[in-house]
Write a protein that holds these residues in place. Sequence first.
Motif, short mmCIF file in Angstrom:
data_model
loop_
_atom_site.label_atom_id
_atom_site.label_comp_id
_atom_site.label_asym_id
_atom_site.label_seq_id
_atom_site.Cartn_x
_atom_site.Cartn_y
_atom_site.Cartn_z
N GLN A 58 58.88 -12.67 -16.92
CA GLN A 58 58.25 -11.75 -17.53
C GLN A 58 57.66 -11.92 -18.68
N VAL A 59 56.28 -12.35 -18.74
CA VAL A 59 55.61 -13.23 -19.51
C VAL A 59 54.24 -12.31 -20.11
N GLY A 77 47.87 -2.96 -12.58
CA GLY A 77 49.09 -2.09 -11.63
C GLY A 77 49.03 -2.87 -10.49
N GLN A 78 48.44 -4.37 -10.42
CA GLN A 78 48.06 -5.04 -8.53
C GLN A 78 49.59 -5.66 -8.76
N HIS A 79 49.70 -6.43 -6.97
CA HIS A 79 50.67 -7.67 -7.17
C HIS A 79 49.20 -8.56 -7.17
N ILE A 177 50.67 -7.35 -12.37
CA ILE A 177 50.36 -6.58 -13.74
C ILE A 177 50.11 -5.41 -13.91
N GLY A 178 50.25 -5.98 -15.12
CA GLY A 178 50.15 -3.97 -16.32
C GLY A 178 49.03 -3.87 -16.14
N ILE A 198 52.78 -9.50 -17.18
CA ILE A 198 53.22 -9.99 -16.00
C ILE A 198 54.33 -10.19 -15.89
N SER A 199 55.11 -8.90 -14.59
CA SER A 199 56.61 -10.11 -14.10
C SER A 199 56.08 -9.47 -12.75
#
Length: 363
Positions: A58-59, A77-79, A177-178, A198-199
Amino acid sequence: MKVHVQLLAMIALLSSCGDSASKAPPAVPPVPVTTDTVKEEAMTFSTTYPGKVVPLKQVDIHADVQGYVTAIQFKDGQHVRQGQPLYEIDKRKYQATYDQALAGLHNAEAAMLKDQQDVDRYTRLYQQDAVAKQKLDYAVSAQKSDQAQVESAKAAMASAETDLHYSTILAPFDGTIGISQVRLGAVVSQGSTILNTISSDDPMAVDFQLDEKQIPAFEKVLRQYGHIDSLFTLYLPDQTRYPAFGAFYTKDRAVDPQTGTITVRITTPNKTADPLVAGMSVNVRVLNPLGGPQVVIPMIAAVEQMSEYFVFVVQDTVVHQQRIRLGPRNGGQVVVLDGLKPGDVIVKDGIQRLHDKSVVKIK
């Protein structure tokens, strides 16, 4: 005559009292109970720990250059995939700086080439005594100066190229991603503005806290049963079982001196219909298969008194209260570490009416 009647009445009263005193108290009927025979069996128990879902990677995403956000190339929120463009910072200034640095490099290289040709020509003439040594020295000095200018121009171009590259922010790895923290047109500062987070999401990790007193037993379980798929089972907040099992990943380097616990991390695949989400609370059930057969009784047969446990052992029709030491539990069964042996008969139901040396009737 009156005295005679009173005497007869007193005799009758004393006789009545004597009959009452001679009668024995009624016998207490046997207490009806059901029993269970103590046996040995292989016992598998588990311990449940509260855990927290965490991503393995996670960064926070920062801008490495300053400017206006001119493009956002994802949905919240997408991959995203590694290398996928996420944000674009106004690159016109960085493109112009790069073009200028590239032109400067070309000019420096052209000047160095010209001076190199002069050095070659003056070297031949000097060898023929057709030119003074000083003329050759000037040409060599100019060529070395031009070479330094070329190296400086290369460094300037590399710096400009890096800034131009950083004006497009790419995903560092596959993950989710958030929600973007900036919008189009926002001004971002170099290295300080957080654009997003992003995680990674597959596999996912789960952390739980293990008491320092349990570390030796936990290590023993890992050595003996680490190959068992179901060693770690996850339960979601609604108490449903997560369909994939966990696997030991690592434990922290040290025990937290404030809590006396150490963090253990497991990982699990996260490709299910209802995937784990970072930050979710779960329960981690850790199996602990005991080695060899264990003395096992139903937990309902044990009576707790002053933090100690007892059972009623049946001998013929009389029960005797026996203190026992309990081990781990599994559902309605519990291991007895001391106080009973296989073949002992204990009371299972009807304990409430019993005391030491009660007479019982086995149903």
